[in-house]
Enzyme design. Sequence first.
Site, short mmCIF file in Angstrom:
data_model
loop_
_atom_site.label_atom_id
_atom_site.label_comp_id
_atom_site.label_asym_id
_atom_site.label_seq_id
_atom_site.Cartn_x
_atom_site.Cartn_y
_atom_site.Cartn_z
N GLY A 2 24.07 -45.23 27.23
CA GLY A 2 25.18 -45.21 28.03
C GLY A 2 26.32 -46.00 27.40
O GLY A 2 26.55 -45.83 25.93
N SER A 3 26.83 -46.77 27.98
CA SER A 3 28.34 -47.63 27.46
C SER A 3 27.69 -48.74 26.56
O SER A 3 28.66 -49.21 25.76
CB SER A 3 28.87 -48.11 28.76
OG SER A 3 29.39 -47.40 29.59
N THR A 4 26.58 -49.17 26.33
CA THR A 4 26.22 -50.10 25.15
C THR A 4 26.49 -49.24 23.94
O THR A 4 26.55 -49.97 22.85
CB THR A 4 24.85 -50.30 25.16
OG1 THR A 4 23.98 -49.17 24.90
CG2 THR A 4 24.43 -51.19 26.61
#
Length: 580
Positions: free
Chosen positions: A301-303
């Site tokens: 995801g956004s990591t």
Amino acid sequence: MTFGAGLLSSHRKQAPMPELSPGRALFVFSVLGVLFSVLIGKALYLQWVSGDFLQTQGAARYVRDVEIPAYRGKITDRFGEPLAISTPVKSLWAFTGKLNASDEQMNALAKVLDTTPQSLKKRIEAAGDFVYLAKGVPPEIAEEARALKIPGLYDERVYRRYYPAGELTSQILGFTDIDDYGQEGLELARQDWLGGKSGSRRVIINRKGEAVEDIAGVQAPREGRDLALSLDLRLQYLAQMELKAAVAEHKAKAGSLVVLDAQTGEVLALANWPTYNPNRRDEFIPARMRNRALIDIFEPGSTFKPFTVAIALDSGRVKPTTVMETASGQWTIGKYTIHDSHASGNLTVEQVLQRSSNTGTAKVALMMSSEKMWQGLSSTGFGMPVNTGFPGESFGRLRPAKSWRPIEQATISYGHGVSVNLLQLARGYTVFTGNGELKPVSLYRTSGEVVGKPVISPATAAEMRRMLEMAASPDGTGARAQVPDYRVAGKTGTARKPEKGGYSKKYVSSFVGFAPVSSPRLIVAVMIDEPSAGKYYGAAVAAPVFSSVVGKALRMLGVPPDRSAPIMLPPDGEDIMEET
């Protein structure tokens, strides 16, 4: 009467002896000759042809090779705290032909060994001339068995593995089998180093089955060597307790947490939940034995967004202040539409990262060629082995750039369509904490300076530290990662779990960050799998775990604070959430 008797006696004395005919004599002597030849031939055959075999069979009835077990090397943390040690125990054995136990004694032995007489008899019948009736029993149990005075039953000292830290380190260390041979984890991976080599001695056995005399030189065992890990047992305990609490609070399926030394890449803590106690072998559950942080893969995801932005910055495609058109909060590519959690107007690149805009990150990605983006991600270690040497370590998944369609390049930019393991993701952040170098990670204690592989320029790495600090600020998605007295940086992540034909409604919540920003000491990565208590965003589920672990760890390590101003956190429920 006298005269008649004399005549009879004279007659007997003069009676002729029967004579053996020449033919019969030849036959008798021929038979005797054949028999004598057979005896000579048999003797020669036994002496010269079957001599080795007969010698072996004879020796087998009075000569035995007795194993001398090697002491297995201990495993310690970085400060010498024992994590795995071998303790002396006993094994009960017998030569089956010499074992002479009555039914009463066999019943009593079975009771001492917590088994059944039928099981013992079956084991004896299935063995050859030697059998172990029990292995690795406590010395007091062996003494009880010997007290039964069963003829032909003996004991010997062997070693059994014991893990003082129990479930804290079980999924890293693994365990050994009844013969003290590594079966999982580092016990398996470093078997040759830890296990050593057993010795032996050859002895004469008397008619009672007792070893009475050595007849050959003793071959001494080669003891196993000790192994020092990079783990700090204090941090391992902290990580495990915080992770356990988070999994319980959010009613999650599982979770993992990694703590890295930001400068050396050493793994200071690696926790998984649920776990197991390797000292309770009767309670092993396979699902609890898996080292999820190294073996399980997930979409980050956004990591993952910081890597896309870093590659674009380093290639000169964008600057932190470059404005991206994200006003509508959505962007259509072909027949697909990318959404942000809410419209934020046009954002600069640094704001794209701070507010975790999917559309902004996708537009940054498509300003580069797919090959350039793939090369940058691959250089950061994604889709490549971490090379810890841990059994079953996963590589993750990063498909070749030539197969990317524009929509796939866009979704990969914010962590969908790509998979990682948690340690691999944490290692990627070493690019930001140093001078743009990807540090090698190690499960073993290292010494001296660790040289990494250049990925981005030092200037780009410095810009990324600043932007990631913005992302973890009260105005960013990672506000709950803040730590009193310390400047922190990092990125939240929330991703739906893939399923056949699309994505499920199950989530993976994550946060990866580092502190203190002024001189990074620790990188901490948190992953909570399938939280089901109502919250699932990484900002609400994983970021608070990061905050708790980092705050306590930095104080434990005596790291000086680098923040003087107090922190103003938003009330619960007002976090800026990233789109999943």
